[in-house]
Design an enzyme around this catalytic site. Structure first.
Site, PDB file in Angstrom:
ATOM      1  N   GLY A 138       8.412  -9.725  -8.163  1.00  0.00           N
ATOM      2  CA  GLY A 138       9.048 -11.008  -7.848  1.00  0.00           C
ATOM      3  C   GLY A 138       8.023 -12.126  -7.740  1.00  0.00           C
TER       4      GLY A 138
ATOM      5  CB  CYS B 244      17.090  -3.308  -3.147  1.00  0.00           C
ATOM      6  SG  CYS B 244      18.779  -3.763  -3.527  1.00  0.00           S
TER       7      CYS B 244
ATOM      8  CD  GLU C 295      12.097  -1.480  -1.520  1.00  0.00           C
ATOM      9  OE1 GLU C 295      11.295  -2.147  -2.197  1.00  0.00           O
ATOM     10  OE2 GLU C 295      13.332  -1.680  -1.533  1.00  0.00           O
TER      11      GLU C 295
ATOM     12  CD  GLU D 254      18.891  -7.547  -4.813  1.00  0.00           C
ATOM     13  OE1 GLU D 254      17.982  -7.142  -4.045  1.00  0.00           O
ATOM     14  OE2 GLU D 254      19.652  -6.807  -5.430  1.00  0.00           O
TER      15      GLU D 254
ATOM     16  CE  LYS E  48      11.627  -5.496 -18.505  1.00  0.00           C
ATOM     17  NZ  LYS E  48      11.874  -4.040 -18.513  1.00  0.00           N
TER      18      LYS E  48
ATOM     19  N   GLY F 195      14.339  -6.340  -8.618  1.00  0.00           N
ATOM     20  CA  GLY F 195      13.293  -5.333  -8.644  1.00  0.00           C
ATOM     21  C   GLY F 195      12.400  -5.460  -7.428  1.00  0.00           C
ATOM     22  CB  SER F 196       9.017  -4.236  -6.786  1.00  0.00           C
ATOM     23  OG  SER F 196       8.202  -4.909  -7.719  1.00  0.00           O
ATOM     24  CB  THR F 197       8.609  -7.823  -2.783  1.00  0.00           C
ATOM     25  OG1 THR F 197       9.901  -7.702  -2.173  1.00  0.00           O
ATOM     26  CG2 THR F 197       7.924  -9.056  -2.241  1.00  0.00           C
ATOM     27  CD  GLU F 198       3.216  -4.524  -7.330  1.00  0.00           C
ATOM     28  OE1 GLU F 198       3.946  -3.569  -6.934  1.00  0.00           O
ATOM     29  OE2 GLU F 198       2.292  -4.391  -8.134  1.00  0.00           O
TER      30      GLU F 198
END
Lengths: 516, 518
Positions: free
Chosen positions: B250, B302, B399, B268, B192, B245-248
């Site tokens: 993730g 990142c 971030e 990552e 995606k 992408g973002s930790t959120e």
């Protein structure tokens, strides 16, 4: 072998040791439970709640003792100790890797010293046949610790030929505080599988042993201290899954969780890691492992391995060969011999020399197994032998064999975790591969054939982390073990097992000129 | 790191037509729902074109194709490993052939300066694919000296259907990071791409077909995270998900894996990477590198060096020079060869960054330059520097993902280690010093997957990259990156001939103990 710790045993003696009955001592007649508390910072603690839980002997359903019941607050305390032991500049962090290895070897020595006591306890608390406990569990435990002891200073990073004027290398650093949740079927062995790689890589651990079988792990805790591990490196919190286990898997200050147990709980642990701090997760879960027997195999060997592959330790192994696929032309004979083999069993007190099968671990398991046996009967499988409880005290179940089992029956799909063997019939290789892989599990598989081509084709095609050819259940510290699909994530043992306990750090340094 | 010599860069190609469909089974599909979404040129805010919007139904279709391409006996499963490598090399060749076109399209859709697209992104894409092409037939299993009379070996098998969800900051490069190891090890992929930047990945899809990959091996579904992304992360037939992408997000992905089928997860994620400047560092170099560390790619990295810790005695000088450098940064049309900084990727990011800048001002950091939009159309933000930043300020802990630099002061090496590590993130870190002891001490003490010494943002296909703590799970690139795409299978075979060594042995005449481990 059981006696090869001395490295230099002459070969004749080794053979004698392998075959002689005298090499396995009698279990201890008298023993005392010394350790029943929570082990944190190399000290014994009561639970903060003041609660305790009972521990039973499954052979007679009698209470052995009570153990302090760890919960979230105790886990917090243990994590704090582990975190502190992991601080930069701490004795554990500044210790030479070779010294970590030496400590692990010393721990193995102490376990060996107390081998008889530990094997006796394992048998009493876990219902495990004593000779198995002594040879397999304790032997394996000592070997694992020694195997990983020597990895401590051999787990090398790499220097890397990166493009440009830079020098690049990797360091294999410990992950940090590792939560380790272990099951009741091999209490000591699973403890060694977890401690070995974690400690040799320099992590600190908070271990939750199973509530059914905390006693040997707590004895080992005392040996951890005696061996000289700094306080806080190993912490052991006995308790239940939904309380202490849950606290570990959702803890914000635990960097990694390793779990061995059911797939159902594995799902919850991974989810908890995702909801909390993205701790690394390794899982070793359930299975419904196929064992495929071809007409060209050596039938005596196949019958024996298939039998042991299922019935060992009352069927309570995650790799149990619980879907036995037998080629049509030898099916009837194979079933006949398997039933004959299963009928030979002597059930009883696992400390008793004559006994070959002990009790199931607890009432819950016992009831679940009997329920699955009933479902097998109802769904039309043919009950060849066994099929019910044995005796009127303790959680004993008759060795049970079902033939004419078809793939859609519950006993062919669900993990039974008991002494219940399912024998199915197959015609072609393609068919059996498809049927063997048609499960959400993928832990182990066995193949019996003399044909090289069949062996290689099928071992490649099966979705399983371990494939045994002409054998079953042969474990060794050198070979990795773990599951495909929903049987787990990651590998334990072998060099591969170290990956789960490391963070790889890349260090790249600018240099003024590069030469090859 | 970047050459300012741009004379040999091919001129941007004119973009006349874009590929805007879903790629499944080497064919182009409309969305099952027939829906489309607009992809925007961030330099102008104008729509480039409409792209088919993949959702659950399209993901299901793609997974089915991938699964079929992975079935036993399929062309992909039977293919020699060396030939998988040859296909990856061929893909790299085709990307190289169309390098100027792809660089142009990347700049159009993402906003990064064309010179960077051409020289950095495309160059790293080619190197990454060629690096992994070579691994295809070299990722050896092991034969293992197991105890007892057995012969044991491992096979490194592909995991199966891998979902790969990639971000918009390096669309082509992240595609290569994902495809390289997955395809080298024989997996099949449903990718995606980010809804902001789907165009280059779809063009590469065309090249995948041209290179000769069998149908279904690579499938690309443009779409949104909460729909197509969520469908992948919770899909019961997807064996592995890799997300950048973002930790959120993730967290959501790891939870979805735990709720569905325990698919393997590599992540990552975000970072707040410390960049530590010791007073003995080469100051000119450190200023330039710290500038590059933060402002590269409009700050949309990142691993951006977004916490610059400067030792007390050089702090004023460092700040002064950093501000001068930032003020000299050329912001503008990314197709202009003098431009160093283009627009942010979209309005949402643009607004979020301006929000952080306002927070910085409010929380008492000292705004030294920049601080607002840089143009009256498009999503341009001025290069911004905050001095006197304290660790507890929002701009020092969250971030920002924009051209906003935070400079902090420190006194001792112990202090800076503690402060640098006091973050939920652990992606990267850097140290500038001439002292070997300091370099070694800091590189060991910092909790970060990558530590750069006297440099920043040095990536090589050969060096692993990934995060400690909440910056991710697992590693990409290098040999380590292959682990994330393989299942290890142990095969143990009983040796028959030496019957004198028993595998199970009698304890009494009627009893045998299987020779498990003892």
């Amino acid at each position: 072998m059981a006696t090869n710790e001395g490295q230099k045993i002459p070969e004749e003696e080794q053979t004698a040791a392998k075959l002689g009955e005298g090499t396995i001592p009698a279990p201890l007649k008298e023993w005392k439970i010394q350790y029943t508390k929570i082990f944190i910072n190399n000290e014994w603690h009561n639970s903060l709640s003041g609660k305790k839980f009972p521990v039973f002997n499954p052979a007679n359903e009698e209470k052995i003792c009570e153990v302090e019941e760890g919960d979230k607050e105790d886990v917090d305390k243990a994590v704090k100790a582990a975190r502190s032991a992991f601080q930069i500049g701490s004795p554990w962090r500044t210790m030479d890797a070779s010294e970590r290895g030496r400590l692990l070897n010393r721990l193995a020595d102490l376990i060996e010293r107390d081998r008889l006591l530990l094997a006796t306890l394992e048998s009493v608390n876990g219902g495990k046949v004593f000779s198995n406990a002594y040879l397999m569990d304790l032997g394996g435990c000592v070997k694992i610790l020694r195997y990983f002891a020597s990895w401590a200073d051999k787990n090398q990073g790499r220097t890397i030929p990166i493009d440009g004027k830079y020098f690049s290398y990797t360091r294999h650093e410990p992950v940090g505080v590792c939560g380790q949740i272990i099951p009741w079927n091999f209490p000591l062995l699973m403890l060694a599988w977890k401690l070995g790689p974690a400690l040799c890589c320099g992590n600190t651990v908070v271990v939750k042993p199973a509530e059914q079988t905390p006693l040997t792990a707590l004895h080992v805790a005392s040996l951890v201290k005696e061996a000289g591990f700094p306080p806080g490196v190993v912490n052991i919190v006995p308790g239940y899954g939904p309380t202490a286990g849950e606290a570990i898997s959702s803890h914000m200050n635990i960097d990694k969780v390793a779990f061995t147990g059911s797939t159902e709980v594995g799902l919850r642990i991974k989810e908890a890691a995702g909801k909390s701090n993205l701790k690394r997760v390794s899982l070793e879960l359930g299975g419904k492992s196929p064992c495929i027997v071809f007409a060209d195999s050596d039938m005596d060997t196949a019958v024996e391995f298939a039998h042991q592959g299922l019935f060992i330790h009352q069927g309570q192994t995650c790799t149990a060969a619980s879907r036995l696929f037998v080629e049509e032309s030898i099916y009837n004979e194979f079933v006949r011999r398997s039933v004959e083999r299963a009928k030979k069993y002597v059930l009883g007190n696992p400390l008793n020399q004559e006994v070959q099968q002990g009790p199931q671990i607890d009432k819950e398991q016992y009831t679940k197994i009997l329920d699955l046996i009933e479902s097998g009967k109802k769904e039309g499988a043919k009950l060849e032998c066994g099929g019910g409880p044995s005796g009127n005290k303790g959680y004993f179940i008759q060795p049970t064999v079902f033939s004419n089992v078809t793939d859609e029956m519950r006993i062919a799909k669900e993990e039974i975790f008991g002494p219940v063997q399912q024998i199915m019939k197959f015609k072609t290789i393609d068919e059996v591969i498809k049927r063997a892989n048609n499960t959400h599990y993928g832990l182990a598989a066995g193949i019996f054939t003399k044909d090289l081509d069949k062996a290689l084709t099928i071992s490649s095609a099966l979705q399983a982390g371990t494939v045994w050819v002409n054998c079953y259940g042969s474990f060794s510290p050198q070979t990795p073990f773990g599951g495909f699909k929903m049987s787990g994530n990651g590998r334990e043992m072998g060099e591969y097992g170290l990956h789960e306990y490391l963070e790889v750090k890349t260090v790249t340094v600018k240099i003024s000129e590069k030469n090859s | 790191m970047l050459s300012r010599e741009t004379s040999w860069i091919s001129s941007p190609n004119h973009i006349s037509k874009c590929i805007k469909y879903i790629f499944i089974d080497n064919e182009w599909h409309d969305a099952v729902s027939k829906k489309t979404f607009a992809t925007i040129n961030p330099s102008t805010g104008e729509e480039i074109c409409q792209v088919a919007e993949g959702d659950k139904a399209d993901v299901d279709k793609a997974v089915k194709a991938a699964k079929n391409a992975f079935r036993l006996g399929s062309p992909w499963r039977k293919m020699d490993a060396s030939y998988r490598g040859a296909l990856l090399n061929r893909l790299a060749d085709l990307i190289e052939r169309d390098r100027a076109y792809l660089a142009t399209l990347e700049t159009l859709d993402n906003g990064k300066p064309y010179a960077i697209s051409y020289l950095v992104d495309l160059d790293m894409v080619l190197k990454c694919l060629r690096y992994y092409a070579g691994w295809a037939d070299k990722y050896h299993g092991k034969t293992i000296p197991i105890d007892g009379d057995f012969f044991s070996y491992t096979r490194h098998e592909p995991i199966g259907v891998c979902a790969q969800i990639i971000p918009w900051n390096f669309p082509l490069l992240m595609q290569a990071w994902k495809l390289g190891p997955a395809l080298a090890t024989g997996n099949v992929v449903v990718m995606k791409v980010a809804e902001q930047t789907p165009l280059t990945a779809l063009y590469v899809a065309n090249l995948i077909k041209e290179a000769g990959f069998p149908p279904g091996v690579v499938n690309i579904v443009p779409g949104f995270g909460p729909t197509a992304g969520a469908a992948l992360a919770s899909h019961m037939e997807v064996d592995k998900v890799a997300f950048t992408g973002s930790t959120e997000v993730g967290h959501l992905i790891q939870v979805a894996a735990g709720k569905s089928n325990l698919k393997r997860v590599t992540l990552e994620l975000g970072g707040k990477s410390p960049n530590i400047i010791m007073s003995d560092a080469d100051l000119d170099w450190a200023v330039e590198q710290a500038h590059f560390a933060l402002f590269f790619n409009q700050g949309q990295c990142c691993c951006a060096g977004s916490r610059t810790f400067v030792q007390e005695d050089i702090y004023p000088e460092f700040v002064e020079r950093s501000v001068a450098r930032a003020k000299a940064r050329v912001v503008g049309n990314p197709f202009d060869s003098r431009t160093e900084q283009g627009p942010q990727v979209d309005e949402e990011q643009f607004k979020k960054i301006l929000g952080y800048i306002n927070l910085g001002k409010k929380e008492g950091a000292k705004l030294l330059c920049g601080g607002g939009p840089a143009a009256d159309r498009g999503f341009f933000v001025q290069p911004t520097i905050f001095g006197d930043v304290k660790d507890n300020m929002t701009i020092a802990s969250e971030e920002i993902f924009g051209p906003v630099m935070q400079i902090m002061k420190f006194k001792t090496i112990e202090e800076v280690v503690e402060r640098a590590n006091d973050s939920k993130y652990g992606l990267a870190a850097a140290v500038f010093t001439r002292d070997l002891d300091k370099a070694n001490y800091l590189s060991q003490a910092l909790q970060a997957g990558t530590v750069w010494i006297n440099c920043y943002d040095v990536f090589g296909a050969q060096s692993p990259f990934g995060g400690y703590k909440m910056s991710g799970n697992g590693r990409e690139l290098g040999e380590y990156g292959l682990q994330a795409y393989t299942e290890v299978k142990t095969v143990s075979i009983r040796n028959y001939p030496q019957q004198n060594i028993c595998v199970f042995f009698p304890i009494s005449p009627s009893r045998f103990v299987i020779f498990f481990m003892s």
